[in-house]
Scaffold this motif. Structure first.
Motif, mmCIF file in Angstrom:
data_model
loop_
_atom_site.group_PDB
_atom_site.id
_atom_site.type_symbol
_atom_site.label_atom_id
_atom_site.label_comp_id
_atom_site.label_asym_id
_atom_site.label_seq_id
_atom_site.Cartn_x
_atom_site.Cartn_y
_atom_site.Cartn_z
ATOM 1 N N UNK A 193 0.959 -1.233 0.190
ATOM 2 C CA UNK A 193 0.080 0.245 -0.011
ATOM 3 C C UNK A 193 0.853 1.251 0.090
ATOM 4 N N UNK A 194 0.589 2.145 -0.954
ATOM 5 C CA UNK A 194 1.382 3.282 -1.021
ATOM 6 C C UNK A 194 0.463 4.563 -0.459
ATOM 7 N N UNK A 195 1.329 5.373 0.425
ATOM 8 C CA UNK A 195 0.694 6.464 0.862
ATOM 9 C C UNK A 195 1.238 7.690 0.190
ATOM 10 N N UNK A 196 0.793 8.325 -0.614
ATOM 11 C CA UNK A 196 1.429 9.449 -1.684
ATOM 12 C C UNK A 196 0.986 10.843 -1.177
ATOM 13 N N UNK A 197 1.729 11.774 -0.845
ATOM 14 C CA UNK A 197 1.727 13.053 -0.529
ATOM 15 C C UNK A 197 2.117 14.147 -1.564
ATOM 16 N N UNK A 198 1.279 15.001 -2.177
ATOM 17 C CA UNK A 198 1.430 15.815 -2.985
ATOM 18 C C UNK A 198 1.342 17.334 -2.338
ATOM 19 N N UNK A 199 2.464 18.103 -2.431
ATOM 20 C CA UNK A 199 1.998 19.543 -2.009
ATOM 21 C C UNK A 199 2.414 20.567 -2.944
ATOM 22 N N UNK A 200 1.543 21.658 -3.008
ATOM 23 C CA UNK A 200 1.632 22.555 -4.137
ATOM 24 C C UNK A 200 1.003 23.968 -3.686
ATOM 25 N N UNK A 201 0.720 24.857 -4.581
ATOM 26 C CA UNK A 201 0.159 25.780 -4.062
ATOM 27 C C UNK A 201 -0.949 26.307 -5.211
ATOM 28 N N UNK A 202 -2.025 27.056 -4.951
ATOM 29 C CA UNK A 202 -2.836 27.453 -5.641
ATOM 30 C C UNK A 202 -2.303 28.535 -6.579
#
Length: 101
Positions: A5-14
């Motif tokens: 199982x993969x827990x993926x975190x994507x961070x970004x900005x509007x």
């Protein structure tokens, strides 16, 4: 081979939000509070646009090979259904994407 199982975190900005987009995000902000953060197969978005236009998108997937991790990470950022940050109008993804097997 076993399934992981993969827990993926994507961070970004509007990016370059209009006044209407910002107002919409502020109105929906309680549903996207960090205190409600979870990893789901549909993905879960958290943000607080008051101090800055940043967000975190958490995504849960599974697979057996390293290629599955890469595919899942790509889906998290470019979900054509609009759940991922790539499907959100006014969203710009940062370069940071992490996958935790």
């Amino acid at each position: 081979m076993s399934t992981r199982t993969f827990r993926i975190t994507v961070r970004g900005s509007f990016d370059a939000l209009t006044a209407d987009q910002r107002a919409g995000l502020l109105a929906a902000a309680p549903e996207h509070d960090i205190l409600h953060a979870v990893f789901t197969t549909e993905g879960h978005l958290t943000y607080d646009v008051t101090p800055g236009p940043f967000f975190t998108f958490r995504f849960l997937d599974s697979g057996e090979t390293e290629e599955d991790v890469l595919d899942a990470t790509a889906r998290a950022g470019h979900d054509p259904g609009g759940n991922g940050p790539g499907g959100r109008r006014g969203a710009r993804m940062a370069a940071q994407r992490t996958a935790t097997p």
